[in-house]
Design a protein around this motif. Sequence first.
Motif, short mmCIF file in Angstrom:
data_model
loop_
_atom_site.label_atom_id
_atom_site.label_comp_id
_atom_site.label_asym_id
_atom_site.label_seq_id
_atom_site.Cartn_x
_atom_site.Cartn_y
_atom_site.Cartn_z
N ASP A 1 0.84 -1.20 0.00
CA ASP A 1 0.00 0.00 0.00
C ASP A 1 0.87 1.26 0.00
O ASP A 1 1.80 1.38 0.82
CB ASP A 1 -0.92 0.00 1.23
CG ASP A 1 -1.89 1.16 1.23
OD1 ASP A 1 -2.92 1.07 0.57
OD2 ASP A 1 -1.58 2.18 1.89
N ILE A 2 0.60 2.17 -0.91
CA ILE A 2 1.42 3.38 -1.04
C ILE A 2 1.36 4.24 0.22
O ILE A 2 2.38 4.76 0.68
CB ILE A 2 0.96 4.20 -2.27
CG1 ILE A 2 1.22 3.41 -3.56
CG2 ILE A 2 1.70 5.54 -2.33
CD1 ILE A 2 0.81 4.14 -4.81
N MET A 3 0.16 4.38 0.78
CA MET A 3 0.01 5.22 1.98
C MET A 3 0.84 4.67 3.14
O MET A 3 1.51 5.42 3.85
CB MET A 3 -1.47 5.29 2.38
CG MET A 3 -1.75 6.20 3.55
SD MET A 3 -3.46 6.07 4.12
CE MET A 3 -4.35 6.50 2.63
N VAL A 4 0.78 3.36 3.34
CA VAL A 4 1.54 2.73 4.43
C VAL A 4 3.04 2.89 4.21
O VAL A 4 3.78 3.25 5.13
CB VAL A 4 1.16 1.25 4.55
CG1 VAL A 4 2.08 0.54 5.55
CG2 VAL A 4 -0.29 1.10 5.00
N CYS A 5 3.51 2.62 2.99
CA CYS A 5 4.94 2.74 2.69
C CYS A 5 5.44 4.17 2.87
O CYS A 5 6.53 4.40 3.40
CB CYS A 5 5.21 2.28 1.27
SG CYS A 5 5.07 0.49 1.05
N THR A 6 4.61 5.13 2.46
CA THR A 6 4.98 6.54 2.63
C THR A 6 5.11 6.89 4.10
O THR A 6 6.03 7.61 4.51
CB THR A 6 3.95 7.44 1.94
OG1 THR A 6 3.87 7.10 0.55
CG2 THR A 6 4.33 8.90 2.08
N PHE B 1 11.49 2.80 0.38
CA PHE B 1 11.19 3.52 -0.86
C PHE B 1 11.62 2.71 -2.09
O PHE B 1 10.88 2.60 -3.06
CB PHE B 1 11.91 4.87 -0.86
CG PHE B 1 11.66 5.70 -2.10
CD1 PHE B 1 10.50 6.43 -2.24
CD2 PHE B 1 12.60 5.72 -3.13
CE1 PHE B 1 10.26 7.18 -3.38
CE2 PHE B 1 12.39 6.47 -4.27
CZ PHE B 1 11.20 7.20 -4.40
N ALA B 2 12.79 2.10 -2.01
CA ALA B 2 13.30 1.31 -3.14
C ALA B 2 12.44 0.08 -3.39
O ALA B 2 12.31 -0.37 -4.54
CB ALA B 2 14.74 0.90 -2.88
N GLY B 3 11.83 -0.45 -2.32
CA GLY B 3 11.02 -1.66 -2.47
C GLY B 3 9.59 -1.41 -2.90
O GLY B 3 8.83 -2.37 -3.10
N MET B 4 9.21 -0.15 -3.05
CA MET B 4 7.83 0.16 -3.43
C MET B 4 7.61 -0.19 -4.90
O MET B 4 8.34 0.28 -5.79
CB MET B 4 7.52 1.64 -3.19
CG MET B 4 7.49 2.05 -1.74
SD MET B 4 7.15 3.82 -1.51
CE MET B 4 5.45 3.91 -2.08
N GLU C 1 4.98 0.66 -6.61
CA GLU C 1 4.36 1.84 -7.23
C GLU C 1 4.67 3.06 -6.36
O GLU C 1 4.55 3.00 -5.14
CB GLU C 1 2.86 1.64 -7.37
CG GLU C 1 2.13 2.78 -8.06
CD GLU C 1 0.63 2.57 -8.12
OE1 GLU C 1 -0.08 3.48 -8.56
OE2 GLU C 1 0.17 1.48 -7.71
N LYS C 2 5.07 4.14 -7.00
CA LYS C 2 5.39 5.36 -6.27
C LYS C 2 4.53 6.51 -6.80
O LYS C 2 4.25 6.59 -7.99
CB LYS C 2 6.88 5.71 -6.43
CG LYS C 2 7.84 4.63 -5.93
CD LYS C 2 9.27 5.03 -6.20
CE LYS C 2 10.25 3.99 -5.66
NZ LYS C 2 10.23 2.73 -6.43
N ASN C 3 4.14 7.40 -5.88
CA ASN C 3 3.39 8.59 -6.28
C ASN C 3 4.07 9.83 -5.74
O ASN C 3 5.15 9.76 -5.15
CB ASN C 3 1.94 8.49 -5.82
CG ASN C 3 1.81 8.42 -4.31
OD1 ASN C 3 2.79 8.55 -3.58
ND2 ASN C 3 0.60 8.21 -3.82
N VAL C 4 3.44 10.97 -5.93
CA VAL C 4 4.06 12.23 -5.54
C VAL C 4 4.28 12.29 -4.03
O VAL C 4 5.28 12.84 -3.55
CB VAL C 4 3.21 13.42 -6.03
CG1 VAL C 4 1.83 13.42 -5.40
CG2 VAL C 4 3.91 14.75 -5.77
#
Length: 584
Positions: A341-346, A365-368, A370-373
């Motif tokens: 989940d992007i929110m959790v990773c952020t 960050f490297a393991g995500m 999908e990345k967003n702004v």
Amino acid sequence: MPSLFRVIISEFAKTFQTMVSTEKLQAFVAKTHLARDPFFATKLVRFYALNGDLHSARKLFDEIPQKSVFLWNSIIRAYSQARQMGDAVSLFYEMLGSDTMPDNFTYACLVRGFSESFDSKGLRRVHGGVIVSGLGFDHICGSAVVTAYSKLCLVGEATKVFHSIPDPDVVLWNAMISGYGSCGFWDKGISLFSLMLHLGKRPDFYTMAGLTAGLSNCGLLIIGQSVHGFCLKVNLDYEVHVGSALVSMYSRCKCIDSAYRMFLTVPEPDLVAWSSLITGFSRCMNHKEALFWFSKLNMSCKKKPDCILVACVLGSCAELSNPMQGKEVHGHVLRQGLELDIMVCTSLIDFYSKCGSLDSAINVFAGMAEKNVVSFNAIILGLGLHGFASIAFEKFKDMLEMGIRPDEGTFSALLCTCCHSGLLDKGREFLRIMRNEFGLEPRPEHHVYMVKLLGMEGKLEEAFGFVSSLQEPIDSGIWGALLACCESHGDAHLAEVVAEKLFESDPEKSAYKVMLSNVYARHGRWDEVKMLRDGISESKEGKVPGISWQKIHLIVAEQAFPPEFPHSQPMMAFYHGISGSQNV
């Protein structure tokens, strides 16, 4: 005999929640020569859809020669819930060409599917089909359409549909009241609720939950307390939906003590109530309590935190610089499969950065996948806080190369990075890029960073000119940043000028007086120091005269609903009618 099988299988099927057990059930039905019965096919299609196996659901559906409307609705609902609206619409047209005509539930499934997919054009087309089919006045279709339009913030269309249906039932009233609340039109929701009571309609717990949805700030607390009082009077406060809604309302209004007391009265609080309480503690900066209740929630085997709650708790860990508990939450993320989940990773990146574990933040960050702004903003800020400005700027370039458009938060992170590394020219460049290349208007925090950058270089006069050139009204935080720079450099003359600007907007702010007195003390101007310090003491010694709670409530209600307010009369009638002598 088939009817007996239906009863047995229906009861037996209630325990089938996994893919393997669903396949066993289908095998059992096939052996009993009931596989072609639409009743059992409908049950199996629903279970396949529940387990996300649309292929098996569709294969079974195609094998049934005589398809009932329930079977059609089940497969259309399955595709709609999976947001595969192309297949759902294709099946709908196939249904129109069959011997089975769509009913109100068919249209309701499609309406919900388009709203979940945020497809307003598709929703309007289905709504047109509802009207053409003669179901425009149907309560089930009406409730679905009102809810769908409200979810897409098309409140005007939702209102038209609601008022076009004669004698709406409670479900339809609830849909419209919830729609107003979810879109922020709390006053219209209250007015509609007052009309509902006037017409003799009895509200239920869904009504009250929808009524509180739009009460989202401290200024509306008096309304929320009045709604709570009404729930007490009609004995609806015991219901878990109402209790959860009230906990959420008090948390949003930052009245965490009331949220906590309300939470304790809910017999079996659901995940919404737990999440509202925990996020409320976090929002009120009571991070230790947030972590305590998150731990209690984890000990409950029935309820598992979702991504939003986990992200909030990681924020509390970051604020407390609590690496141990943050790592425990990270373990929970891995066990529950939330690491994608992007929110959790952020939130993990932000947590590790603020706790000094920059390597862990970079690894997350490297393991995500999908990345967003937002995730890029988090890693840029983390690198900047640790002084790795050049790497942070490289991440910004990577972001642009990936086609991700920066937002205000990106440039806030970049300017913060410049501040931590003392890069004034680079800060000026980013402020220019922000305006000229991306058309983003700087916010007060961007101006604060520029003032700090200029102050760090000792360019106080330039900083003053920069602030003075900004459009009025100038945020007090910007002037405060400049005053802090004057304090660090001991510039008494400019500090007096800046302090005068601050006192004009906020004369009671003691922090500004303390900073100015520190400048005076550096220059040995002790009389001015004493005068400022005495002024601070006097402002804290004032005593508020006594006043009754009843008088306070009347004053607040009169201020909240002045005569010129469009809904003043129904609102005041609502307040006086339900507040009575109840103490919420």
